[in-house]
Design a protein around this motif. Structure first.
Motif, PDB file in Angstrom:
ATOM      1  N   TYR A 163       0.823  -1.210   0.000  1.00 16.54           N
ATOM      2  CA  TYR A 163       0.000   0.000   0.000  1.00 16.54           C
ATOM      3  C   TYR A 163       0.859   1.263   0.000  1.00 16.54           C
ATOM      4  N   SER A 164       2.075   1.154   0.502  1.00 15.15           N
ATOM      5  CA  SER A 164       2.904   2.339   0.700  1.00 15.15           C
ATOM      6  C   SER A 164       3.522   2.830  -0.596  1.00 15.15           C
ATOM      7  N   ASP A 165       4.235   1.946  -1.283  1.00 15.11           N
ATOM      8  CA  ASP A 165       4.937   2.377  -2.494  1.00 15.11           C
ATOM      9  C   ASP A 165       3.965   2.693  -3.626  1.00 15.11           C
ATOM     10  N   SER A 166       2.843   1.967  -3.682  1.00 13.68           N
ATOM     11  CA  SER A 166       1.863   2.283  -4.728  1.00 13.68           C
ATOM     12  C   SER A 166       1.266   3.658  -4.472  1.00 13.68           C
ATOM     13  N   ASN A 167       1.133   4.031  -3.199  1.00 10.05           N
ATOM     14  CA  ASN A 167       0.638   5.369  -2.873  1.00 10.05           C
ATOM     15  C   ASN A 167       1.673   6.418  -3.254  1.00 10.05           C
ATOM     16  N   LYS A 168       2.913   6.171  -2.872  1.00 11.23           N
ATOM     17  CA  LYS A 168       3.981   7.120  -3.192  1.00 11.23           C
ATOM     18  C   LYS A 168       4.130   7.288  -4.701  1.00 11.23           C
ATOM     19  N   ASP A 169       3.855   6.202  -5.406  1.00 10.23           N
ATOM     20  CA  ASP A 169       3.987   6.170  -6.865  1.00 10.23           C
ATOM     21  C   ASP A 169       2.886   6.959  -7.562  1.00 10.23           C
ATOM     22  N   GLY A 170       1.619   6.801  -7.091  1.00 10.54           N
ATOM     23  CA  GLY A 170       0.515   7.384  -7.854  1.00 10.54           C
ATOM     24  C   GLY A 170      -0.524   8.142  -7.059  1.00 10.54           C
ATOM     25  N   GLY A 171      -0.344   8.266  -5.733  1.00 11.55           N
ATOM     26  CA  GLY A 171      -1.363   8.931  -4.926  1.00 11.55           C
ATOM     27  C   GLY A 171      -2.356   7.934  -4.370  1.00 11.55           C
ATOM     28  N   ILE A 172      -3.188   8.384  -3.424  1.00 10.32           N
ATOM     29  CA  ILE A 172      -4.009   7.450  -2.647  1.00 10.32           C
ATOM     30  C   ILE A 172      -5.087   6.765  -3.473  1.00 10.32           C
ATOM     31  N   LEU A 173      -5.819   7.502  -4.297  1.00  8.80           N
ATOM     32  CA  LEU A 173      -6.916   6.876  -5.045  1.00  8.80           C
ATOM     33  C   LEU A 173      -6.373   5.921  -6.104  1.00  8.80           C
ATOM     34  N   PHE A 208       0.414  18.896   5.542  1.00 10.16           N
ATOM     35  CA  PHE A 208      -0.006  18.808   4.143  1.00 10.16           C
ATOM     36  C   PHE A 208      -0.830  17.525   3.936  1.00 10.16           C
ATOM     37  N   ASN A 209      -0.348  16.417   4.494  1.00 10.58           N
ATOM     38  CA  ASN A 209      -0.996  15.107   4.302  1.00 10.58           C
ATOM     39  C   ASN A 209      -1.217  14.783   2.827  1.00 10.58           C
ATOM     40  N   ILE A 210      -0.299  15.244   1.997  1.00 11.27           N
ATOM     41  CA  ILE A 210      -0.464  15.091   0.544  1.00 11.27           C
ATOM     42  C   ILE A 210      -0.687  13.639   0.127  1.00 11.27           C
ATOM     43  N   SER A 211      -0.023  12.720   0.835  1.00 14.87           N
ATOM     44  CA  SER A 211      -0.139  11.301   0.473  1.00 14.87           C
ATOM     45  C   SER A 211      -1.545  10.759   0.709  1.00 14.87           C
ATOM     46  N   GLY A 212      -2.375  11.518   1.402  1.00 16.53           N
ATOM     47  CA  GLY A 212      -3.714  11.042   1.736  1.00 16.53           C
ATOM     48  C   GLY A 212      -4.844  11.635   0.929  1.00 16.53           C
ATOM     49  N   TRP A 213      -4.547  12.614   0.048  1.00 10.40           N
ATOM     50  CA  TRP A 213      -5.651  13.197  -0.719  1.00 10.40           C
ATOM     51  C   TRP A 213      -5.221  13.845  -2.036  1.00 10.40           C
ATOM     52  N   PHE A 214      -3.975  14.258  -2.168  1.00 11.00           N
ATOM     53  CA  PHE A 214      -3.613  15.112  -3.304  1.00 11.00           C
ATOM     54  C   PHE A 214      -3.876  14.428  -4.642  1.00 11.00           C
ATOM     55  N   GLY A 215      -4.475  15.170  -5.553  1.00  9.25           N
ATOM     56  CA  GLY A 215      -4.816  14.680  -6.884  1.00  9.25           C
ATOM     57  C   GLY A 215      -6.281  14.313  -7.009  1.00  9.25           C
TER      58      GLY A 215
END
Length: 904
Positions: free
Chosen positions: A560-570, A745-752
């Protein structure tokens, strides 16, 4: 009373308990001469941090402790709320519980025998990891546990005024210990420290949590009126086992040596054996059946004599200790045999010790059957059930140790082995996939190793072969029960998996049939997963394993971590959802059952959040009944530190797994729905990558977050970067999420997501309206949006702007903030539009929680930004003078983690 009024009562309880705890804490501060500090704590309307006559360091520590007190008050209130709700509204009122699950099945008319049969297919495995996300010292965690128990003790309405005052003084004394202990690691914890922390849970928390979870299931079963004989004995209950990564996870962790792996396996075994022995002693104490009161079969008595003779003097002592009490004598002889097992004494052959936990289980089952014939089934359920259940959950191995390493590390190891064996072309890393497969397929047809045992090849090869050799020694002595799965991080191709079998052949471990699993981490790897899995399951080596194991299950780990870092949470969540569907279909075509291993982190960004929501959001039909899930860092204490909280979380995991396992796969999927999601996700990912691929993003990130502080922290034994290179790719996902959380910022949790939803609404207004219905009926979308909204509510645009002000290049800061802030606004607006109401109306508890924290968080952020500015100016020119500031920054990290209820 309605549920809403009960919820309001719970919120008031949190405030009252928190006020009590803070007033006690202030009383403690005043008693040690810190009265001025007590007055300035920003948890009262009149408190202000102005005109300080105390240090920021003390204020930070005091606020941090208050946040932890608030967390304890919230945890206790949640437990009390569930108790009251079940009393007033029924056992089915707790969302995700056994009560709700069985009630739902009963309403649907599901057959009780089919349910009982499904339970036998369930096997859940929480896997504890020591990823560096626990910012609190182990000593402080112990203080938290003590304080929580005192808070619970305070609930007793029968205490006299004097007793209440005495309890308060105990709490104040404990708070003083806490204050004088210090909050953070000043040296990195050793691997032994991390292991000791986990051993506390395996030894003290989980046995009781399993017992209470089973009791919750049995109570729910009888409450629903299901046949009691279907839920009586240990093998009828869902299986709960445990896993660990401490001592086995080597991905980027240079300190996990072969010797540490060996000592960890031995510690696990010795602890499990002592736990089982202790239960046998308790059992012997309870089975005081006299042969003058009950008629014992003659063959049972003869067998007792024969077993006693085998053990000589010790056997006779076991009989003499309880004359005329044959059941006790039976258990006494089991204890003699257990002591020989603990001592590794095999001199009397297999009847003289327990070769495995299964052998002891068989003996106890014979005892159970005897007790049933004596019409003593009730006594067996009370006293025999716990040890039988313990053996199912913990065996003689306590927990299964997974072995994990990165595919790139394996490539280096193969190259070194080839070079040491004299191969002409030893640069394995440069070979194409075709060349690798040709080489591996040829080699795996043979049993001969490359090297003479003990040959040194190089750092990577010596490590890989070293720890597998230790596993081999352990397996030769005790079997494979204590070994989990060999996991390959960053699996990108079939050869990444097959190379593991080459290593196992080299140490003589190939015939042990240890499971090998891919860890699919990036978006591309998740998409390639079905093809990799197909080739792997069809490979002759795996085919041989499948034939050797009648109940073969293939494990697949999802990152779940690297896929999030790669493309964002959704993007991450949607691609994992589709990967689960596709991998399940792929395995089904080959007649193989899958066990998904979910590599969840503590935060929502890394797959965290409430377990029942996580499980309910899985694709229908993707849950086989076997499931593993990581529990990381501070999440371990949050979920399992206290008995009732541990029971609740374990129940959510097991009941949620059973609920999902009962769902049949959908025959036809809604293609249009998938097209809609694909489009939103693609737009979200483009926006996300636009930020990360910006030429000045790294500069912005390193200055607008405290990542440089986190890299100096002492919160885990493992480095923050895999290889030490200063690049985004090399940065681990944990500090990536942690740093964005710290700067709000919590960017990894919503940005995009905001831009993705906005663009979709613009181009497909009618389809956008369909999301409103889907958010009610489709758990995946519903819970994804709730979690993304939670991250938005934890973010703070004002604090973001202050951190962005730390960036040297103001034009870069302005340009990137013009990407970030509009996405934040549109994300909040679109989620509220889809959910049909504002967050204030829907998320009452969340909003009240934030109100209690916000003023204190703002105070800490002001100090944090001030110190960051000072430290960054001084660290190059005056490194020695900057060290006290760094210490204060590390204290701030800890305090903010408590206030934000999470790290990475």
């Amino acid at each position: 009373m309605t549920k809403e009024s009960l919820q309001y009562e719970g919120l008031e309880k949190i405030k009252d308990d928190f006020q009590y705890l803070v007033s006690s804490f202030k009383e403690m501060l005043e008693s040690i001469g810190e009265g001025d500090l007590a007055k300035r704590l920003p948890f009262d309307d009149g408190a202000t941090a102005a005109n300080q006559s105390y240090s920021n360091e003390k204020l930070t520590q005091a606020i941090g402790i208050c946040f932890e007190l608030l967390n304890l008050a919230e945890e206790n209130a949640a437990t009390q709320y569930r108790r009251k709700a079940e009393t007033q509204f029924g056992i089915e009122s707790t969302r995700g519980s056994w009560g709700e699950t069985l009630h739902q099945w009963k309403q649907e008319g599901k057959d009780e025998k089919a349910i009982a049969a499904k339970f036998r297919e369930i096997n859940v495995v929480p896997v504890l990891t020591a990823h560096p996300t626990e910012a609190k010292r182990l000593t402080v965690l112990d203080i938290h546990r003590e304080l929580y128990l005192m808070l619970v003790k305070r609930e007793n309405p029968n205490w006299s005024t004097a007793e209440q005052q005495s309890l308060k003084q105990e709490m104040i004394t404990l708070m003083e210990r806490w204050w004088r202990t210090g909050e953070i690691y000043l040296q990195k914890p050793r691997l032994e420290d991390e292991r000791n922390n986990l051993m506390h849970y395996f030894r003290n928390a989980f046995p009781e949590a399993v017992r209470l979870t089973d009791k919750r299931l049995k109570d729910a079963w009888t409450t629903m009126g299901f046949a009691p004989e279907l839920m009586e004995w240990p093998e009828q209950f869902p299986k709960i086992q445990f896993g660990s990564w401490v001592g086995g996870d080597r991905d980027g962790h240079p300190f996990v040596t072969p010797e540490f792996t060996a000592s960890t396996l031995r510690l696990h075994r010795s602890t499990a054996l002592e736990m089982v022995r202790s239960e046998l002693v308790k059992l012997a104490q309870k089975l005081s059946f006299s042969c003058y009161q009950v008629t014992i079969p003659e063959d049972f008595l003869n067998e007792l004599k024969a077993k006693a003779e085998l053990f000589g003097e010790n056997g006779q002592k076991a009989l003499d200790r309880n004359p005329s009490e044959p059941l006790r004598q039976f258990v006494n002889l089991l204890l003699v045999r257990m002591d020989r097992t603990i001592a590794d004494d095999t001199s009397l052959g297999e009847d003289g010790y327990f070769k495995s936990a299964a052998v002891l289980s068989a003996e106890l089952k014979r005892l159970r059957e005897l007790m049933i014939t004596l019409n003593a089934g009730r006594v067996a359920k009370q006293w025999l059930f716990p040890i039988e259940r313990m053996l199912i959950s913990f065996g003689f191995h306590l927990t299964k140790l997974d072995i994990r390493q990165n595919s790139a590390y394996h490539e280096k190891a193969v190259s070194q082995i080839l070079a040491a064996s004299g191969a002409e072309n030893s640069d394995y890393a440069s070979w194409s996939e075709e060349e690798r497969l040709y080489f591996l397929n040829n080699e795996l047809r043979s049993n001969r190793p490359f090297l003479v045992a003990g040959t040194s090849c190089g750092l990577e090869a010596d490590n890989v072969l070293g720890y597998l050799s230790e596993v081999k020694k352990f397996v030769d002595l005790y079997g494979t029960d204590g070994i989990g799965t060999v996991i390959v991080s960053m699996t990108r191709s079939l050869s990444d998996l097959l190379v593991v079998f080459l290593f196992m052949r080299e140490v003589g471990l190939l015939d042990a049939n240890l499971p090998v699993a891919p860890l699919l981490e990036t978006i591309d790897d998740l998409n390639a997963g079905p093809e990799i899995l197909t080739e792997f399951l069809k490979h002759p080596v795996v085919q041989k394993q499948r034939e050797a194991k009648p109940n073969f299950i293939q494990e697949v780990m999802l990152g779940y971590s690297d896929s999030n870092k790669d493309g964002g949470i959704l993007t991450s969540r949607w691609n994992i959802y589709k990967a689960e569907e596709n991998l399940t279909k792929t395995a089904a075509k080959l007649g193989v059952k899958l066990c998904f291993f979910h590599g969840r982190g503590g935060t929502i960004s890394r797959g965290g959040g409430k377990i029942h929501r996580f499980l309910d959001g899985m694709p229908p039909g993707s849950m086989s009944g076997d499931v593993k899930m990581t529990v990381q860092g501070e999440t371990i204490a949050n979920m399992f530190a206290n008995k009732l909280t541990a029971t609740y979380n374990l129940e959510m995991f097991v009941a949620g797994t059973a609920r999902q396992a009962m769902i049949e796969p959908e025959q036809e999927k809604d293609e249009h729905l998938y097209e809609m999601m694909d489009e939103v996700v693609e737009m979200s990912r483009k926006t996300y990558r636009k930020l990360l691929d910006h030429p000045n993003f790294i500069d912005f990130y390193t200055q607008a977050t405290p990542i440089d502080v986190l890299e100096q922290s002492k919160i885990g034994s493992r480095p923050a970067r895999r290889t030490g290179q200063r690049s985004l790719d090399d940065l681990r996902s944990i500090p990536w999420v942690f740093s964005w959380n710290q700067s709000r910022f919590n960017i990894s949790g919503w940005f995009g997501v905001g831009t993705g939803l906005n663009e979709f609404k613009k181009h497909h207004p009618e389809d956008f309206k369909k999301f409103k219905t889907l958010a009610k009926d489709w758990p995946f979308l519903k819970y994804s949006l709730i979690q993304i909204e939670s991250n938005l509510l934890n973010s703070d645009p004002d604090i973001m702007k202050k951190f962005a002000g730390l960036v040297d290049k103001k034009d870069v800061s302005k340009e990137l903030m013009e990407l970030i802030l509009p996405d934040f606004e549109t994300c909040m607006e679109n989620i509220e539009a889809i959910m049909g109401a504002s967050a204030e109306k829907r998320r009452v508890s969340k909003m009240e929680d934030s109100k209690l924290r916000n003023d204190a968080l703002d105070t800490l952020h002001e100090i944090q930004i001030d110190y960051l500015t000072q430290w960054r100016k001084m660290r190059e020119e005056k490194p020695k003078e900057s060290e006290p500031i760094l210490l204060n920054l590390l204290l701030l990290v800890n305090a903010l983690s408590g206030g934000l209820k999470g790290t990475g």
